[in-house]
Design a protein around this motif. Sequence first.
Motif, PDB file in Angstrom:
ATOM      1  N   ASN A 233      12.011   5.547  19.702  1.00  0.00           N
ATOM      2  CA  ASN A 233      13.458   5.575  19.479  1.00  0.00           C
ATOM      3  C   ASN A 233      13.906   4.677  18.334  1.00  0.00           C
ATOM      4  O   ASN A 233      14.828   5.017  17.591  1.00  0.00           O
ATOM      5  CB  ASN A 233      14.196   5.119  20.729  1.00  0.00           C
ATOM      6  CG  ASN A 233      14.295   6.172  21.814  1.00  0.00           C
ATOM      7  OD1 ASN A 233      14.954   5.960  22.818  1.00  0.00           O
ATOM      8  ND2 ASN A 233      13.650   7.312  21.640  1.00  0.00           N
ATOM      9  N   VAL A 234      13.267   3.520  18.201  1.00  0.00           N
ATOM     10  CA  VAL A 234      13.820   2.496  17.311  1.00  0.00           C
ATOM     11  C   VAL A 234      13.615   2.805  15.841  1.00  0.00           C
ATOM     12  O   VAL A 234      14.415   2.383  14.991  1.00  0.00           O
ATOM     13  CB  VAL A 234      13.250   1.092  17.638  1.00  0.00           C
ATOM     14  CG1 VAL A 234      13.678   0.663  19.027  1.00  0.00           C
ATOM     15  CG2 VAL A 234      11.736   1.058  17.491  1.00  0.00           C
ATOM     16  N   GLN A 252      14.170  -1.503  21.746  1.00  0.00           N
ATOM     17  CA  GLN A 252      14.973  -0.319  22.063  1.00  0.00           C
ATOM     18  C   GLN A 252      16.259  -0.678  22.803  1.00  0.00           C
ATOM     19  O   GLN A 252      17.284  -0.025  22.632  1.00  0.00           O
ATOM     20  CB  GLN A 252      14.138   0.651  22.899  1.00  0.00           C
ATOM     21  CG  GLN A 252      14.754   2.032  23.034  1.00  0.00           C
ATOM     22  CD  GLN A 252      14.603   2.567  24.439  1.00  0.00           C
ATOM     23  OE1 GLN A 252      15.130   2.014  25.393  1.00  0.00           O
ATOM     24  NE2 GLN A 252      13.874   3.676  24.550  1.00  0.00           N
TER      25      GLN A 252
END
Length: 311
Positions: A233-234, A252
């Motif tokens: 995600n990051v 995250q």
Amino acid sequence: MNSWPVGLVFPGQGTQRQGMGEPWRDTPSWDITEEVSLATGEDLAELLLHTPSEELRRTDLAQLTVFTVAVMAHAEAVRRGLLTGPVAACAGHSLGEYAALTAAGALPLADAATLVAARGRAMQAAAQQREGTMGVLVRAPLAEVEQLVGRVREAGAPVWVANVNGPGQIVVSGSPEAIEHISEEASSIGARMIRLQVGGAFHSPYMEPAAEALRIALKNTSFAPRHTPVVANVDAEPYSGDGDWAELGTRQLTSPVQWERSVHTLTGPLGCRRLVEFGHGRTLAGLIRRIVPETEVVSVDSPDALDQLQP
């Protein structure tokens, strides 16, 4: 078609509903509820069948229920031999990253469930320390949202971009006053805000206490040295055992979810021609169709929906 590279995606918190486990109750994969219950000390069968939606808004319970349904749906597809195309990568939206890590073979189910429980408790505790909320800005480009958020924050109201979900859908996170200010100013960038029914300002610095607590749990967990790539995600980058998931998972909680970029990673460098969403609802499918309308996407939110994966 089934020889094309496939990407598996898993939804995050917000898709929980009363009775969300009912469709899976009579499948062999329902046994997963027992394993998650043993690992977490929660009665997943009760949560998935009978607990009211209002109670499931509680962060720790929401995360466990969404995670469990997602891994059940994936497990049932695997059990039935329906994932016949090569699985090129997995990705999950926020909480969904833990279901993605499970499906990718990076974490055993019990370890992933334990982390989800720790994450939910830590986020709930952080939200109780500092009140926050979130809202979705629709119909506005990211650059203009970032400028608006920057102006409001410079004026003293704490607010940040939390999720870049897709074209014209940006989630912001911060204090209730800041979110109200953003809502009032949304029309200045041609946007409108939809408030989210969440218990805190997730993916923002408000979650720093939760990140520190989760870091300890992540550091004490062993991740497989090699596994199917998972797009983080990051940074929207794929990791197949070479990533520091303790660091990625910690970051995250306080960083924006780069979902739009993650979908482009799946369908671009990783070559996924088909994306399959496992879990309750069809939230990710809707986003994916806006991001890459030319890519086939299938939502598996019930046993009947598994028929879509038939060769």
